[in-house]
Design a protein around this motif. Sequence first.
Motif, PDB file in Angstrom:
ATOM      1  N   ILE A   1     -21.888  13.343 -18.908  1.00  0.00           N
ATOM      2  CA  ILE A   1     -21.157  12.402 -19.787  1.00  0.00           C
ATOM      3  C   ILE A   1     -21.129  10.846 -19.425  1.00  0.00           C
ATOM      4  O   ILE A   1     -21.359  10.312 -20.384  1.00  0.00           O
ATOM      5  CB  ILE A   1     -19.925  13.092 -19.642  1.00  0.00           C
ATOM      6  N   THR A   2     -20.921  10.732 -18.289  1.00  0.00           N
ATOM      7  CA  THR A   2     -20.628   9.223 -17.730  1.00  0.00           C
ATOM      8  C   THR A   2     -22.231   8.603 -18.090  1.00  0.00           C
ATOM      9  O   THR A   2     -22.380   7.501 -18.475  1.00  0.00           O
ATOM     10  CB  THR A   2     -20.419   9.086 -16.323  1.00  0.00           C
ATOM     11  N   ASP A   3     -23.358   9.366 -17.515  1.00  0.00           N
ATOM     12  CA  ASP A   3     -24.543   8.464 -17.847  1.00  0.00           C
ATOM     13  C   ASP A   3     -25.011   8.484 -19.149  1.00  0.00           C
ATOM     14  O   ASP A   3     -25.500   7.378 -19.730  1.00  0.00           O
ATOM     15  CB  ASP A   3     -25.547   9.602 -16.947  1.00  0.00           C
ATOM     16  N   PHE A   4     -24.568   9.380 -20.133  1.00  0.00           N
ATOM     17  CA  PHE A   4     -24.772   9.503 -21.521  1.00  0.00           C
ATOM     18  C   PHE A   4     -23.936   8.073 -22.242  1.00  0.00           C
ATOM     19  O   PHE A   4     -24.420   7.618 -23.083  1.00  0.00           O
ATOM     20  CB  PHE A   4     -24.318  10.790 -22.024  1.00  0.00           C
ATOM     21  N   LEU A   5     -22.772   8.161 -21.706  1.00  0.00           N
ATOM     22  CA  LEU A   5     -22.079   6.745 -21.996  1.00  0.00           C
ATOM     23  C   LEU A   5     -22.676   5.502 -21.745  1.00  0.00           C
ATOM     24  O   LEU A   5     -22.751   4.540 -22.855  1.00  0.00           O
ATOM     25  CB  LEU A   5     -20.638   6.792 -21.669  1.00  0.00           C
ATOM     26  N   THR A   6     -23.513   5.518 -20.727  1.00  0.00           N
ATOM     27  CA  THR A   6     -24.292   4.322 -20.528  1.00  0.00           C
ATOM     28  C   THR A   6     -25.384   3.951 -21.508  1.00  0.00           C
ATOM     29  O   THR A   6     -25.636   2.741 -21.988  1.00  0.00           O
ATOM     30  CB  THR A   6     -24.746   4.310 -19.206  1.00  0.00           C
ATOM     31  N   GLY A   7     -25.845   5.189 -21.918  1.00  0.00           N
ATOM     32  CA  GLY A   7     -27.147   4.932 -22.961  1.00  0.00           C
ATOM     33  C   GLY A   7     -26.507   4.952 -24.408  1.00  0.00           C
ATOM     34  O   GLY A   7     -27.234   4.145 -25.157  1.00  0.00           O
TER      35      GLY A   7
END
Length: 363
Positions: free
Chosen positions: A64-70
């Motif tokens: 979820i954290t990585d998804f927010l980055t993109g």
Amino acid sequence: MNNITSRENQTAPGPLSRTNVTAIAELVPIASVIVIMNTLVFVVFLNSEKLRTPANMILFSLAITDFLTGALNIPMLIMVVFTPLIASNTVRFHLGYLLPVIHTVTAILSVYHIVFATLEKYLSIIWPITHRLVKRQTVIKVLMMVWLFAFVIGFIPFAWINKIPSPLGMKYVIGYVACCFVVVFLVPYIIMVYAFFKMFRAIARGAGQNGTSRTRKKLKRKIARERKCATLFFSMALLFVICWFPWFLLQLLIPLNLKSLRVPAHVFAIVRYVTSFINPMLYSLMRPDFKQAVKNLIRRMRLPRVLTFRFSCLGKDKGKKNLDGDVDPDCSSPFEQLYNLSNQPEGSMKNEDPSTVEIQLGD
């Protein structure tokens, strides 16, 4: 109010006259890969009951954290810095101030998820009995605390937004970045290095144990799995250092206004996003449970096509049997006819139940 407006006019850059196409061309593919890879993690995790373990809950939260980055960080960077979409200096100032804040939040979330995952693996190897007592609810509570901690620490700079760009405000910024360097990097990585040292030493010690042939085989398989998982988390931690350490270092050096930092700042602005699409790749390539779940998902997606095709052939018009009780050959595909001819004994096709053929095709 006039002082605030004056401050915003001084600190916020004016609207861009044209779009920076080169920068957008660099960032959009990265954001797209990040979103696609982490969406795949979501789909696989949510469609597999076996993956919903306490350890994988941590990795799901990290995705979820990585998804927010993109989906959030990079689009906001493009909109604020590389396009003339925002004409208001006031809006541009506040979004420009928010941009490093949300990057700090995702950085804190990433490193503490990796710390949490490392400690979970540490418990499974060093304290296996205690590890079995860890429940999913406990992991969810800890993850909620990590998210809360990241947002509280990340949004602290808004406490001195009215003091920008005064010398006092810059002192606050430098002190804050220095504290983040200690809290987000130094302390967590001391913990991780200690955990890695203890885990690898325990694995090496277990490899030297003696026993029966059957016991040794089981022990070797267990040690191989634990070594692979420990290597996975070590790779994630090392990758995070390589990608995010320069980010915090540049934050400390930016107040010096050195022209020589422009090229390194551009390079590390791209490199820092690498972790957000490398992490999902590590899940699928180095974790057997995620890899097997992907295969099962693909298998389930392919099977309904075969079933739909077969039962469409058994409809009202084309699915009627002939006088001998056989399914009309015009209904079945050449593959099915060849399959039936090669696998059924001579003379048995008249009594064959179409559902039996269907089950065989599904397998």
